[in-house]
Scaffold this motif. Structure first.
Motif, PDB file in Angstrom:
ATOM      1  N   LEU A   5      24.804  16.280  16.117  1.00 20.51           N
ATOM      2  CA  LEU A   5      26.004  15.459  16.037  1.00 20.51           C
ATOM      3  C   LEU A   5      26.241  15.136  14.564  1.00 20.51           C
ATOM      4  O   LEU A   5      25.343  15.284  13.739  1.00 20.51           O
ATOM      5  N   GLU A  18      26.616  13.535  10.966  1.00 17.52           N
ATOM      6  CA  GLU A  18      25.814  12.573  10.225  1.00 17.52           C
ATOM      7  C   GLU A  18      26.511  11.215  10.250  1.00 17.52           C
ATOM      8  O   GLU A  18      27.733  11.135  10.164  1.00 17.52           O
ATOM      9  N   MET A  49      26.491   9.116  12.825  1.00 18.74           N
ATOM     10  CA  MET A  49      26.613   8.620  14.200  1.00 18.74           C
ATOM     11  C   MET A  49      25.291   7.956  14.595  1.00 18.74           C
ATOM     12  O   MET A  49      24.218   8.508  14.324  1.00 18.74           O
ATOM     13  N   PRO A  50      25.331   6.775  15.218  1.00 18.82           N
ATOM     14  CA  PRO A  50      24.093   6.084  15.577  1.00 18.82           C
ATOM     15  C   PRO A  50      23.141   6.931  16.433  1.00 18.82           C
ATOM     16  O   PRO A  50      21.931   6.907  16.211  1.00 18.82           O
ATOM     17  N   ARG A  97      22.785  10.077  16.359  1.00 21.34           N
ATOM     18  CA  ARG A  97      22.187  11.095  15.481  1.00 21.34           C
ATOM     19  C   ARG A  97      20.968  10.514  14.790  1.00 21.34           C
ATOM     20  O   ARG A  97      19.907  11.138  14.728  1.00 21.34           O
ATOM     21  N   GLU A 109      26.925  20.962  12.758  1.00 17.27           N
ATOM     22  CA  GLU A 109      27.239  19.603  13.194  1.00 17.27           C
ATOM     23  C   GLU A 109      28.542  19.587  13.975  1.00 17.27           C
ATOM     24  O   GLU A 109      29.496  20.279  13.618  1.00 17.27           O
ATOM     25  N   ASN A 122      31.515  14.852  17.800  1.00 16.77           N
ATOM     26  CA  ASN A 122      31.256  13.793  18.775  1.00 16.77           C
ATOM     27  C   ASN A 122      30.551  14.360  20.008  1.00 16.77           C
ATOM     28  O   ASN A 122      30.321  15.572  20.100  1.00 16.77           O
ATOM     29  N   GLU A 123      30.229  13.493  20.936  1.00 13.36           N
ATOM     30  CA  GLU A 123      29.498  13.920  22.129  1.00 13.36           C
ATOM     31  C   GLU A 123      30.321  14.849  23.013  1.00 13.36           C
ATOM     32  O   GLU A 123      29.767  15.770  23.623  1.00 13.36           O
ATOM     33  N   ASP A 173      24.032  10.934  24.459  1.00 19.64           N
ATOM     34  CA  ASP A 173      23.582   9.753  25.181  1.00 19.64           C
ATOM     35  C   ASP A 173      23.442  10.166  26.645  1.00 19.64           C
ATOM     36  O   ASP A 173      24.311  10.849  27.190  1.00 19.64           O
TER      37      ASP A 173
END
Length: 131
Positions: free
Chosen positions: A54, A56, A58-59, A61, A94, A97-98, A116
């Motif tokens: 994902l 760089e 992003m929590p 990640r 990369e 997003n999800e 997630d």
């Protein structure tokens, strides 16, 4: 007393919300991956599957870097910078997003990624969960 209540509220709100991370592959993929192989995939020491990250910052990640790759995000960035500079490696691609991760893995039988656990849908298969 009021100060203690406010402190408790602030700590509760500020406490990081860590979620389970689902390591995902294409539904037809029969790979059995353990945490050591996952680490090798995301550090370029294995090419059994094509690792995808994902974006760089992003929590999830950052959380994956620590749990899945075994290093802090800054350490991984420095590691990959050295390999790229010396011509010895290329970091995983990369995705923004999800949703893009789910779409990419669902369309590529050799891809491995993560989201997630609450985001998983029927288009991918979970092969490992990081808590």
């Amino acid at each position: 007393m009021l100060n203690r209540i406010l402190l408790l509220i602030c700590l509760t709100v500020a406490w990081p919300a860590y979620a389970d991370i689902a390591v995902i592959v294409h539904p037809s993929n029969t790979a059995a991956i353990d945490i050591d192989e996952l680490n090798r995939l995301y550090t370029g020491r294995s090419s059994a599957l094509t690792a995808v990250n994902l974006a760089e910052g992003m929590p999830i990640r950052s959380e994956f870097d620590e749990k899945g790759a075994g290093r802090a995000s800054a350490q991984l960035k420095a590691y990959w910078s050295k390999l790229v500079f010396t011509g010895k490696g290329t970091p995983p691609a990369e995705l923004a997003n999800e949703a893009a991760m789910l779409e990419h893995v669902a369309a590529n039988p050799d891809a491995i990624g993560y989201v997630d656990a609450a985001s998983v849908n029927g288009s991918v298969k979970v092969i490992l969960t990081l808590e």
